[in-house]
Design a protein around this motif. Structure first.
Motif, PDB file in Angstrom:
ATOM      1  N   LEU A  28       0.846  -1.189   0.000  1.00 34.20           N
ATOM      2  CA  LEU A  28       0.000   0.000   0.000  1.00 34.20           C
ATOM      3  C   LEU A  28       0.885   1.245   0.000  1.00 34.20           C
ATOM      4  O   LEU A  28       1.536   1.546   0.996  1.00 34.20           O
ATOM      5  N   GLU A  29       0.926   1.943  -1.143  1.00 31.11           N
ATOM      6  CA  GLU A  29       1.719   3.174  -1.266  1.00 31.11           C
ATOM      7  C   GLU A  29       0.742   4.343  -1.430  1.00 31.11           C
ATOM      8  O   GLU A  29       0.232   4.588  -2.522  1.00 31.11           O
ATOM      9  N   GLY A  30       0.498   5.079  -0.384  1.00 25.56           N
ATOM     10  CA  GLY A  30      -0.559   6.076  -0.397  1.00 25.56           C
ATOM     11  C   GLY A  30      -1.845   5.435   0.099  1.00 25.56           C
ATOM     12  O   GLY A  30      -2.026   4.223  -0.065  1.00 25.56           O
ATOM     13  N   PRO A  31      -2.692   6.218   0.778  1.00 26.86           N
ATOM     14  CA  PRO A  31      -2.736   7.687   0.787  1.00 26.86           C
ATOM     15  C   PRO A  31      -1.993   8.359   1.942  1.00 26.86           C
ATOM     16  O   PRO A  31      -2.106   9.572   2.122  1.00 26.86           O
ATOM     17  N   PHE A  32      -1.217   7.595   2.713  1.00 28.63           N
ATOM     18  CA  PHE A  32      -0.655   8.114   3.968  1.00 28.63           C
ATOM     19  C   PHE A  32       0.689   8.808   3.742  1.00 28.63           C
ATOM     20  O   PHE A  32       1.696   8.461   4.373  1.00 28.63           O
ATOM     21  N   ILE A  33       0.716   9.775   2.829  1.00 28.38           N
ATOM     22  CA  ILE A  33       1.985  10.408   2.462  1.00 28.38           C
ATOM     23  C   ILE A  33       1.886  11.926   2.532  1.00 28.38           C
ATOM     24  O   ILE A  33       0.813  12.500   2.659  1.00 28.38           O
ATOM     25  N   ASP A  34       3.044  12.572   2.442  1.00 30.65           N
ATOM     26  CA  ASP A  34       3.176  14.031   2.578  1.00 30.65           C
ATOM     27  C   ASP A  34       2.833  14.702   1.249  1.00 30.65           C
ATOM     28  O   ASP A  34       3.440  14.381   0.217  1.00 30.65           O
ATOM     29  N   PRO A  35       1.879  15.645   1.241  1.00 31.21           N
ATOM     30  CA  PRO A  35       1.531  16.338  -0.009  1.00 31.21           C
ATOM     31  C   PRO A  35       2.720  17.018  -0.677  1.00 31.21           C
ATOM     32  O   PRO A  35       2.765  17.123  -1.911  1.00 31.21           O
ATOM     33  N   SER A  36       3.694  17.458   0.113  1.00 32.87           N
ATOM     34  CA  SER A  36       4.849  18.140  -0.481  1.00 32.87           C
ATOM     35  C   SER A  36       5.776  17.181  -1.213  1.00 32.87           C
ATOM     36  O   SER A  36       6.657  17.597  -1.963  1.00 32.87           O
ATOM     37  N   ARG A  37       5.606  15.876  -0.989  1.00 33.35           N
ATOM     38  CA  ARG A  37       6.414  14.865  -1.669  1.00 33.35           C
ATOM     39  C   ARG A  37       5.504  13.804  -2.286  1.00 33.35           C
ATOM     40  O   ARG A  37       5.830  12.622  -2.304  1.00 33.35           O
ATOM     41  N   LYS A  38       4.388  14.259  -2.837  1.00 26.44           N
ATOM     42  CA  LYS A  38       3.347  13.335  -3.288  1.00 26.44           C
ATOM     43  C   LYS A  38       3.703  12.595  -4.563  1.00 26.44           C
ATOM     44  O   LYS A  38       3.173  11.520  -4.834  1.00 26.44           O
ATOM     45  N   GLY A  39       4.611  13.153  -5.395  1.00 19.25           N
ATOM     46  CA  GLY A  39       4.898  12.504  -6.669  1.00 19.25           C
ATOM     47  C   GLY A  39       3.630  12.377  -7.486  1.00 19.25           C
ATOM     48  O   GLY A  39       2.846  13.334  -7.583  1.00 19.25           O
ATOM     49  N   ALA A  40       3.364  11.200  -8.031  1.00 21.15           N
ATOM     50  CA  ALA A  40       2.188  10.989  -8.870  1.00 21.15           C
ATOM     51  C   ALA A  40       1.022  10.438  -8.060  1.00 21.15           C
ATOM     52  O   ALA A  40       0.403   9.440  -8.420  1.00 21.15           O
ATOM     53  N   HIS A  41       0.730  11.100  -6.945  1.00 16.95           N
ATOM     54  CA  HIS A  41      -0.428  10.736  -6.114  1.00 16.95           C
ATOM     55  C   HIS A  41      -1.363  11.935  -6.063  1.00 16.95           C
ATOM     56  O   HIS A  41      -0.908  13.082  -5.987  1.00 16.95           O
ATOM     57  N   GLU A  42      -2.649  11.683  -6.104  1.00 18.21           N
ATOM     58  CA  GLU A  42      -3.643  12.755  -6.148  1.00 18.21           C
ATOM     59  C   GLU A  42      -3.750  13.432  -4.786  1.00 18.21           C
ATOM     60  O   GLU A  42      -4.177  12.807  -3.806  1.00 18.21           O
ATOM     61  N   GLU A  43      -3.386  14.704  -4.729  1.00 20.13           N
ATOM     62  CA  GLU A  43      -3.222  15.398  -3.452  1.00 20.13           C
ATOM     63  C   GLU A  43      -4.503  15.457  -2.625  1.00 20.13           C
ATOM     64  O   GLU A  43      -4.469  15.285  -1.406  1.00 20.13           O
ATOM     65  N   LYS A  44      -5.643  15.665  -3.268  1.00 20.20           N
ATOM     66  CA  LYS A  44      -6.884  15.828  -2.516  1.00 20.20           C
ATOM     67  C   LYS A  44      -7.314  14.539  -1.793  1.00 20.20           C
ATOM     68  O   LYS A  44      -8.174  14.584  -0.899  1.00 20.20           O
ATOM     69  N   LEU A  45      -6.708  13.433  -2.158  1.00 24.07           N
ATOM     70  CA  LEU A  45      -7.069  12.155  -1.545  1.00 24.07           C
ATOM     71  C   LEU A  45      -6.103  11.711  -0.451  1.00 24.07           C
ATOM     72  O   LEU A  45      -6.315  10.682   0.191  1.00 24.07           O
ATOM     73  N   LEU A  46      -5.050  12.489  -0.214  1.00 26.78           N
ATOM     74  CA  LEU A  46      -4.038  12.103   0.767  1.00 26.78           C
ATOM     75  C   LEU A  46      -4.571  12.235   2.186  1.00 26.78           C
ATOM     76  O   LEU A  46      -5.377  13.114   2.484  1.00 26.78           O
ATOM     77  N   LYS A  47      -4.074  11.368   3.067  1.00 30.66           N
ATOM     78  CA  LYS A  47      -4.491  11.379   4.463  1.00 30.66           C
ATOM     79  C   LYS A  47      -3.297  11.083   5.363  1.00 30.66           C
ATOM     80  O   LYS A  47      -2.308  10.496   4.922  1.00 30.66           O
ATOM     81  N   LYS A  48      -3.410  11.485   6.612  1.00 30.69           N
ATOM     82  CA  LYS A  48      -2.390  11.105   7.581  1.00 30.69           C
ATOM     83  C   LYS A  48      -2.536   9.606   7.872  1.00 30.69           C
ATOM     84  O   LYS A  48      -3.614   9.034   7.722  1.00 30.69           O
ATOM     85  N   PRO A  49      -1.437   8.958   8.280  1.00 29.66           N
ATOM     86  CA  PRO A  49      -1.517   7.523   8.600  1.00 29.66           C
ATOM     87  C   PRO A  49      -2.673   7.224   9.550  1.00 29.66           C
ATOM     88  O   PRO A  49      -2.824   7.894  10.582  1.00 29.66           O
ATOM     89  N   ASP A  50      -3.482   6.242   9.185  1.00 24.78           N
ATOM     90  CA  ASP A  50      -4.725   5.954   9.889  1.00 24.78           C
ATOM     91  C   ASP A  50      -4.836   4.443  10.100  1.00 24.78           C
ATOM     92  O   ASP A  50      -5.033   3.687   9.142  1.00 24.78           O
ATOM     93  N   ILE A  51      -4.722   4.008  11.338  1.00 24.94           N
ATOM     94  CA  ILE A  51      -4.752   2.582  11.649  1.00 24.94           C
ATOM     95  C   ILE A  51      -6.095   1.961  11.273  1.00 24.94           C
ATOM     96  O   ILE A  51      -6.149   0.853  10.732  1.00 24.94           O
ATOM     97  N   ALA A  52      -7.180   2.671  11.536  1.00 26.52           N
ATOM     98  CA  ALA A  52      -8.510   2.118  11.247  1.00 26.52           C
ATOM     99  C   ALA A  52      -8.688   1.868   9.754  1.00 26.52           C
ATOM    100  O   ALA A  52      -9.238   0.832   9.348  1.00 26.52           O
ATOM    101  N   LEU A  53      -8.234   2.812   8.925  1.00 27.58           N
ATOM    102  CA  LEU A  53      -8.351   2.634   7.476  1.00 27.58           C
ATOM    103  C   LEU A  53      -7.492   1.469   6.993  1.00 27.58           C
ATOM    104  O   LEU A  53      -7.929   0.657   6.170  1.00 27.58           O
ATOM    105  N   LEU A  54      -6.274   1.397   7.505  1.00 27.98           N
ATOM    106  CA  LEU A  54      -5.397   0.300   7.112  1.00 27.98           C
ATOM    107  C   LEU A  54      -6.014  -1.043   7.491  1.00 27.98           C
ATOM    108  O   LEU A  54      -6.009  -1.990   6.681  1.00 27.98           O
ATOM    109  N   LYS A  55      -6.556  -1.118   8.690  1.00 19.43           N
ATOM    110  CA  LYS A  55      -7.178  -2.372   9.137  1.00 19.43           C
ATOM    111  C   LYS A  55      -8.365  -2.724   8.246  1.00 19.43           C
ATOM    112  O   LYS A  55      -8.546  -3.892   7.883  1.00 19.43           O
TER     113      LYS A  55
END
Length: 400
Positions: A128-155
């Motif tokens: 799983l690469e994204g959405p738990f990444i830094d918008p300033s280093r997002k590369g080819a990830h859609e910024e509006k969908l990024l989130k802080k690391p979230d245990i509940a979502l990962l589970k």
């Protein structure tokens, strides 16, 4: 099956000889010639099958295809690159889309285990690469969908995937350490990447067990004498395994030499980071929902020209790294296979050539072009002048 007249690359030595395969496993490894019936490799290399722990897709398929039949197509095609096992990576998607994709992926993984197909590479799980990444280093990830690391979502996604998420890339500075600890407790590999964190920031999560860095130098803070970043942390920690996209595009030769000199062969993992356009003609494609253009082996966002995944095959990356460094072949196979097998805790079964291990093998010519790939004892790809499977079967029939 018997493969003879090959240069067999073991962990710490090279044997010119032959090996026997029986019931998916390597039955015997012998030096010298043999009169037994078998496939004559004409002096080509026998290496352990490649393991790519960071590949999104190729051949028109990626994780976001969201269809288990398409995952199957990918598994049937990557053997031509020498890949025998892999982790399939997702990019940043909406919550609802990820629910669907990971559910389909879980079905694919269950079906793979039930069918036990010996005509394709084996998927070991998801990265799983994204959405738990830094918008300033997002590369080819859609910024509006990024989130802080979230245990509940990962589970949630791991449950849908039948607990087949094996690695997660995340910005470790966007959490308090609890996300890292959760990954470690769940035996999911924490991979730090797509972050602007400092080398000093890395120390907390390293102490918790984060020992893997996503595509070193790409999508992260770098080498700065006043603000050393994640790339520095990856280089100076001897126990950290770093991914390297060795396609000749993401990293210049001087950087490959630096990485090899600093890390040594035991802590480098060659990856592709390839997306669905790998193996397809140049043109317009989508990475997730982002338009990209493929030109040769380069894939870039249409909006900005920034690199967006990769279009190179694993064997291309192997050749590029080898031709840049000219390292011993026993070093090369650590970076293509053994290191990640150890990290995934499957090195007792695969990742190197040894008796009783699974027969995961790639046959390469002197130019390191793939000639044949064997996954768990089955030939899944061949480019030999004569059809290896038919040659072997005809010999066996005539002998009987």
């Amino acid at each position: 099956m018997l493969l003879k007249n090959g240069k067999i690359v073991l962990e710490n030595e090279i044997i010119e000889g032959y090996l026997e395969i029986e019931n998916k496993r390597i039955k015997a490894i012998k030096a010298g010639d043999t009169s037994k019936l078998g496939i004559d490799l004409k002096g080509n290399w026998i290496l352990p099958g490649f393991i790519d722990v960071h590949v999104h897709g190729g051949y028109g398929v990626d994780f976001e295809t969201g269809d288990q039949s398409r995952f199957q197509i990918f598994a049937e095609n990557v053997g031509q690159e020498g890949i025998t096992k892999y982790l399939q990576a997702s990019v940043t998607n909406s919550l609802e889309a990820n629910d669907h994709y990971y559910s389909e992926f879980g079905n694919f993984m269950t079906n793979q285990e039930l069918t036990n197909n010996l005509t394709q590479a084996k998927c070991l799980g998801a990265h799983l690469e994204g959405p738990f990444i830094d918008p300033s280093r997002k590369g080819a990830h859609e910024e509006k969908l990024l989130k802080k690391p979230d245990i509940a979502l990962l589970k949630r996604w791991n449950d849908l995937a039948n607990h087949k998420i094996k690695m997660v890339t995340y910005a470790a500075d966007f959490q308090d350490g609890s996300f890292t600890q959760y990954l470690v407790n769940e035996n999911i590999i924490p991979s730090i990447g797509h972050t602007n964190m400092t080398a000093k920031d890395f120390e907390r999560d390293w102490a918790l067990g984060a020992k893997h860095i996503t595509h070193l130098f790409n999508g992260m803070s770098g080498v700065d004498q006043h603000r050393p970043g994640l790339a520095v942390a990856g280089l100076i920690h001897d126990d950290v395994l770093v991914e390297v996209i060795a396609d000749g595009i993401h990293l210049q030769p001087e950087i490959l030499r630096l990485i090899y000199k600093m890390k040594g062969p035991q802590k480098i993992a060659i990856i592709t980071d390839a997306m669905n356009a790998k193996g397809l003609p140049d043109g317009d494609y989508l990475l997730g929902q982002l338009p990209v253009v493929k030109t040769g082996m380069k894939v870039a966002l249409k909006s900005s020209g920034s690199l967006a995944g990769a279009g190179a095959t694993f064997d291309h990356n192997v050749r590029t790294f080898y031709n840049t460094i000219k390292m011993p072949m026993t070093d090369l196979v650590k970076m293509t296979s053994l290191n990640v097998a150890k990290e995934l805790k499957i090195d007792d079964q695969t990742g190197s050539i040894a008796e009783n291990k699974l027969a995961d093998l790639v046959i390469m010519d002197p130019n390191l072009e793939v000639q044949m790939t064997v996954a768990e004892g089955g030939v899944i790809y061949e480019k030999l002048e004569s059809n290896a499977k038919n040659v072997y079967m005809n010999q066996a029939i005539s002998n009987g």
